[in-house]
Design a protein around this motif. Structure first.
Motif, PDB file in Angstrom:
ATOM      1  N   GLU A 310       0.547  -1.208   0.452  1.00  0.00           N
ATOM      2  CA  GLU A 310       0.076   0.312  -0.066  1.00  0.00           C
ATOM      3  C   GLU A 310       0.768   1.306   0.017  1.00  0.00           C
ATOM      4  O   GLU A 310       0.523   2.148   0.646  1.00  0.00           O
ATOM      5  N   SER A 311       2.179   1.199  -0.622  1.00  0.00           N
ATOM      6  CA  SER A 311       2.938   2.320  -0.715  1.00  0.00           C
ATOM      7  C   SER A 311       4.465   1.718  -1.909  1.00  0.00           C
ATOM      8  O   SER A 311       4.366   1.095  -1.989  1.00  0.00           O
ATOM      9  N   LYS A 312       4.710   2.799  -1.685  1.00  0.00           N
ATOM     10  CA  LYS A 312       6.147   2.823  -2.932  1.00  0.00           C
ATOM     11  C   LYS A 312       7.041   3.966  -1.849  1.00  0.00           C
ATOM     12  O   LYS A 312       7.239   4.439  -1.330  1.00  0.00           O
ATOM     13  N   ILE A 313       8.854   3.312  -2.506  1.00  0.00           N
ATOM     14  CA  ILE A 313       9.870   3.597  -2.042  1.00  0.00           C
ATOM     15  C   ILE A 313      10.507   4.712  -3.128  1.00  0.00           C
ATOM     16  O   ILE A 313      10.418   3.775  -3.729  1.00  0.00           O
ATOM     17  N   ASP A 314      11.265   5.737  -3.283  1.00  0.00           N
ATOM     18  CA  ASP A 314      11.714   6.220  -4.212  1.00  0.00           C
ATOM     19  C   ASP A 314      13.044   6.086  -4.275  1.00  0.00           C
ATOM     20  O   ASP A 314      13.625   6.176  -2.884  1.00  0.00           O
ATOM     21  N   PHE A 315      13.788   5.520  -5.142  1.00  0.00           N
ATOM     22  CA  PHE A 315      15.444   5.430  -4.519  1.00  0.00           C
ATOM     23  C   PHE A 315      15.625   6.688  -5.661  1.00  0.00           C
ATOM     24  O   PHE A 315      15.518   6.445  -7.218  1.00  0.00           O
ATOM     25  N   THR A 316      16.622   7.127  -4.911  1.00  0.00           N
ATOM     26  CA  THR A 316      17.553   8.594  -6.049  1.00  0.00           C
ATOM     27  C   THR A 316      19.317   7.450  -5.535  1.00  0.00           C
ATOM     28  O   THR A 316      19.204   8.757  -4.866  1.00  0.00           O
ATOM     29  N   LEU A 317      19.488   8.096  -6.864  1.00  0.00           N
ATOM     30  CA  LEU A 317      21.640   8.334  -7.150  1.00  0.00           C
ATOM     31  C   LEU A 317      22.362   9.503  -7.712  1.00  0.00           C
ATOM     32  O   LEU A 317      21.629   9.297  -8.760  1.00  0.00           O
ATOM     33  N   ARG A 318      22.813  10.552  -7.363  1.00  0.00           N
ATOM     34  CA  ARG A 318      23.273  11.455  -7.925  1.00  0.00           C
ATOM     35  C   ARG A 318      24.533  11.699  -7.853  1.00  0.00           C
ATOM     36  O   ARG A 318      24.721  11.675  -6.677  1.00  0.00           O
ATOM     37  N   ALA A 319      25.083  11.517  -8.863  1.00  0.00           N
ATOM     38  CA  ALA A 319      26.738  12.365  -8.682  1.00  0.00           C
ATOM     39  C   ALA A 319      26.755  13.825 -10.151  1.00  0.00           C
ATOM     40  O   ALA A 319      26.410  13.457 -10.865  1.00  0.00           O
ATOM     41  N   ASN A 320      27.235  14.494  -8.914  1.00  0.00           N
ATOM     42  CA  ASN A 320      27.892  15.577  -9.401  1.00  0.00           C
ATOM     43  C   ASN A 320      28.869  15.907  -9.444  1.00  0.00           C
ATOM     44  O   ASN A 320      30.037  15.489  -9.339  1.00  0.00           O
ATOM     45  N   ASN A 321      29.178  16.533 -10.464  1.00  0.00           N
ATOM     46  CA  ASN A 321      30.560  17.260 -11.320  1.00  0.00           C
ATOM     47  C   ASN A 321      32.145  16.069 -11.338  1.00  0.00           C
ATOM     48  O   ASN A 321      32.723  15.945 -10.286  1.00  0.00           O
ATOM     49  N   LEU A 322      31.630  14.991 -11.838  1.00  0.00           N
ATOM     50  CA  LEU A 322      31.762  13.941 -11.941  1.00  0.00           C
ATOM     51  C   LEU A 322      33.237  13.914 -11.650  1.00  0.00           C
ATOM     52  O   LEU A 322      34.204  12.847 -11.851  1.00  0.00           O
ATOM     53  N   LEU A 323      33.351  14.928 -12.954  1.00  0.00           N
ATOM     54  CA  LEU A 323      35.348  15.080 -13.661  1.00  0.00           C
ATOM     55  C   LEU A 323      35.721  15.746 -12.864  1.00  0.00           C
ATOM     56  O   LEU A 323      37.151  16.086 -13.289  1.00  0.00           O
ATOM     57  N   ASN A 324      35.574  15.957 -11.408  1.00  0.00           N
ATOM     58  CA  ASN A 324      36.630  16.870 -10.709  1.00  0.00           C
ATOM     59  C   ASN A 324      36.396  17.831 -10.555  1.00  0.00           C
ATOM     60  O   ASN A 324      38.014  18.780 -10.483  1.00  0.00           O
TER      61      ASN A 324
END
Length: 355
Positions: A310-324
C-alpha cells in the motif's frame, strides 16, 4: 480570497484580494547589531483578470494594485546609539496583456506585454553589516525608489512530430530605477577579518535574453534534451554592463528509461553535461576580481521506485561534477574565497503512503 466567474463559454473573469503581514523581531543579547532592523510589513493587494478564448486565439488582460507599508525600528549608527522609528509607504501598480495563437497541435505562439512597479525590500533599504551567509558586508539605502519596468516576452512552441519538440523564448526588460548590489572598491577590516563591501544602488537598466530548449526522443525509452540560455544586461544610465548577470550556458542530458516490472517501476539512468562560458561582458573596475573562467560539469543520475502493498519507495542516486573540475560560479559570492565543491555523490530515499 478569489472570485471566479465564467460570463459565457470561453470568457472568464477572476478577481480577488490578498494580505500579507511580516513581523520581524531580532534576537536580543547577541552583542552585535542585526543585519536588518526590526520591522513590520503590511501588504494588502487586489487584482483583476479577464480571459477570453475564441477558436485558435486566447486573450488575457490583468491589473494589480499593491500597497506596501514598512514600520521600522532601527538602531542608529551614531554614538551613543539610539532607536529611531521610520515608516515607508509604497503604492505599486501592474498592468499586463497576453495573446496566444494555437495554429495547430504542432505549433503555438505567445506574446505578453506588461508594466510593473516593485517596491524595495527591507534588506535593500536597511542592510547594515556582515552577511554571514556570503561573507560580505552589505549596505542598504533608505531613500531607494520603486522600480518601474516594461517587459515584452515572445515564445514559440513547435512539435515537428511526436519525437521532436522545440521551445524558444525571447524577452526584453526595460527597468527604470533598477535596484542592484554593486561591489565597492574596498575591503572593510572588522574584528572578524576583512570582507568585501557591497552597496544597494539604482540605475536605469535593460535586459535582453533568450532561452531555447530542444527535446528529441528517437524511440520510446530514450530522451535527449538540450537547453541554451543567454542574457545581456546594460546599465543605460552609465553605459556600462550590469553586474551579476548570468553567463551564457548550455545544458544537455541523455536519459534512458528501462521497462518496469511488477516490483520496480520507472527505472532510469541519466547523464548530463553543463558548459558555462566566462562572463566577459564586464569591466575590471566593476568588481573585486575578474569573472571566473569557463567550465564544464558532468553529472549522473539514476533511480527507480519499489512498489509495496500500500505504498512505494523512491530511490535516487546523484553524482555531480564527476570529472572533479576545479571551477568557480560567477553568481556565487563565495567565489571570492573558494572553489565550488568537487565530486559530490548523494543517495535519496522517499517513502510514499498510498490509499
Amino acid at each position: 480570497g478569489v472570485y471566479q466567474q465564467e460570463l459565457h463559454h470561453g470568457t472568464l473573469i477572476k478577481t480577488g484580494i490578498q494580505f500579507r503581514l511580516i513581523d520581524n523581531a531580532n534576537e536580543p543579547g547577541t552583542g552585535i547589531s542585526p543585519l536588518i532592523p526590526r520591522y513590520k510589513s503590511y501588504n494588502p493587494s487586489a487584482f483583476f483578470i479577464f480571459q477570453k478564448e475564441k477558436e485558435k486565439w486566447f486573450y488575457e488582460i490583468g491589473t494589480r494594485y499593491d500597497f506596501k507599508y514598512f514600520d521600522v525600528t532601527n538602531i542608529t549608527n551614531t554614538i551613543p546609539r539610539t532607536l529611531e522609528s521610520i515608516q515607508h509607504r509604497f503604492h505599486n501598480y501592474a498592468l499586463s496583456g497576453g495573446l496566444k495563437y494555437q495554429a495547430s497541435e504542432q505549433f503555438k505562439t505567445n506574446l505578453n506585454l506588461g508594466f510593473m512597479m516593485r517596491a524595495p525590500e527591507i534588506n535593500e533599504l536597511y542592510s547594515s553589516g556582515l552577511h554571514q551567509g556570503v561573507s560580505g558586508i552589505e549596505e542598504g539605502q533608505r531613500d531607494l525608489q520603486q522600480e518601474q519596468s516594461i517587459k515584452l516576452i515572445w515564445s514559440v512552441d513547435w512539435f515537428s512530430n511526436e519525437h521532436f519538440f522545440v521551445q524558444a523564448l525571447a524577452y526584453m526588460h526595460q527597468i527604470n530605477d533598477y535596484i542592484y548590489l554593486q561591489p565597492q572598491d574596498d575591503f572593510r577590516l572588522t574584528i572578524r577579518g576583512a570582507f568585501p563591501v557591497f552597496k544597494y544602488e539604482q540605475t536605469n537598466a535593460r535586459l535582453i535574453g533568450t532561452d531555447i530548449q530542444m527535446t528529441y526522443e528517437p524511440f520510446e525509452n530514450l530522451k535527449l534534451i538540450g537547453k541554451y540560455a543567454i542574457v545581456r544586461g546594460q546599465d543605460t544610465s552609465n553605459d556600462l554592463p550590469l553586474v551579476n548577470i548570468p553567463a551564457d550556458n548550455l545544458f544537455t542530458s541523455v536519459k534512458y528509461s528501462f521497462n518496469s516490472n511488477k516490483k520496480w517501476t520507472n527505472p532510469y539512468i541519466s547523464l548530463n553535461g553543463k558548459y558555462v562560458w566566462q562572463q566577459s561582458r564586464l569591466e575590471a573596475a566593476q568588481d573585486f576580481v575578474l569573472p571566473p573562467d569557463a567550465y564544464f560539469l558532468l553529472g549522473l543520475q539514476m533511480g527507480s521506485s519499489l512498489k509495496l502493498k500500500e505504498s512505494k519507495i523512491d530511490f535516487t542516486l546523484r553524482a555531480n561534477n564527476l570529472l572533479n573540475t576545479t571551477y568557480r560560479d560567477y553568481l556565487n559570492r563565495l567565489r571570492y574565497f573558494a572553489d565550488e565543491p568537487g565530486i559530490n555523490v548523494s543517495f535519496g530515499v522517499n517513502y510514499h503512503f498510498e490509499g
